[in-house]
Design a protein around this motif. Structure first.
Motif, PDB file in Angstrom:
ATOM      1  N   UNK A   5       0.830  -1.203   0.000  1.00 58.73           N
ATOM      2  CA  UNK A   5       0.000   0.000   0.000  1.00 58.73           C
ATOM      3  C   UNK A   5       0.867   1.257   0.000  1.00 58.73           C
ATOM      4  N   UNK A   6       1.893   1.264   0.837  1.00 58.13           N
ATOM      5  CA  UNK A   6       2.794   2.421   0.905  1.00 58.13           C
ATOM      6  C   UNK A   6       3.541   2.581  -0.424  1.00 58.13           C
ATOM      7  N   UNK A   7       3.991   1.464  -0.987  1.00 56.84           N
ATOM      8  CA  UNK A   7       4.699   1.522  -2.268  1.00 56.84           C
ATOM      9  C   UNK A   7       3.768   2.039  -3.367  1.00 56.84           C
ATOM     10  N   UNK A  13       2.199   9.068  -6.235  1.00 54.01           N
ATOM     11  CA  UNK A  13       2.671  10.430  -5.988  1.00 54.01           C
ATOM     12  C   UNK A  13       3.808  10.788  -6.942  1.00 54.01           C
ATOM     13  N   UNK A  14       4.693   9.845  -7.213  1.00 56.11           N
ATOM     14  CA  UNK A  14       5.808  10.100  -8.122  1.00 56.11           C
ATOM     15  C   UNK A  14       5.303  10.321  -9.548  1.00 56.11           C
ATOM     16  N   UNK A  15       4.368   9.488  -9.993  1.00 57.30           N
ATOM     17  CA  UNK A  15       3.816   9.636 -11.332  1.00 57.30           C
ATOM     18  C   UNK A  15       3.050  10.950 -11.449  1.00 57.30           C
ATOM     19  N   UNK A  16       2.265  11.289 -10.439  1.00 59.81           N
ATOM     20  CA  UNK A  16       1.516  12.550 -10.451  1.00 59.81           C
ATOM     21  C   UNK A  16       2.429  13.758 -10.426  1.00 59.81           C
ATOM     22  N   UNK A  17       3.510  13.682  -9.694  1.00 59.20           N
ATOM     23  CA  UNK A  17       4.449  14.794  -9.619  1.00 59.20           C
ATOM     24  C   UNK A  17       5.237  14.995 -10.896  1.00 59.20           C
ATOM     25  N   UNK A  18       5.520  13.923 -11.599  1.00 66.19           N
ATOM     26  CA  UNK A  18       6.308  14.010 -12.828  1.00 66.19           C
ATOM     27  C   UNK A  18       5.469  14.286 -14.071  1.00 66.19           C
ATOM     28  N   UNK A  19       4.168  14.207 -13.938  1.00 61.92           N
ATOM     29  CA  UNK A  19       3.318  14.375 -15.124  1.00 61.92           C
ATOM     30  C   UNK A  19       3.233  15.827 -15.570  1.00 61.92           C
ATOM     31  N   UNK A  20       3.475  16.787 -14.716  1.00 63.98           N
ATOM     32  CA  UNK A  20       3.465  18.186 -15.097  1.00 63.98           C
ATOM     33  C   UNK A  20       2.086  18.823 -15.114  1.00 63.98           C
TER      34      UNK A  20
END
Length: 68
Positions: A5-7, A13-20
């Motif tokens: 779940x944490x992973x 969050x990483x994908x959302x942050x990198x999507x721009x």
């Protein structure tokens, strides 16, 4: 289970942050200016359309043949 779940949350969050997606909207003033320009252009086009429908424009004097 908890580790997965944490992973998953960190991956999202990483994908959302990198999507721009955060910087595409512009500021409120930029959006307001864009709306104002589009509205003014639409109103000018509407006035031209109404003139064409009502035939209030003067006919053009241009022709491909000579009138004698």
């Amino acid at each position: 289970m908890k580790r997965n779940l944490i992973a998953g949350v960190l991956m999202a969050a990483a994908v959302g942050g990198l999507s721009g997606c955060a910087g595409l909207g512009g500021t409120y003033a930029e959006r307001e200016h864009r709306w104002k320009v589009a509205f003014e252009q639409d109103m000018r086009a509407l006035a031209d359309d109404i003139d064409m429908i009502c035939m209030t424009e003067r006919p053009t004097r241009l022709t491909t043949t000579h009138q004698r």
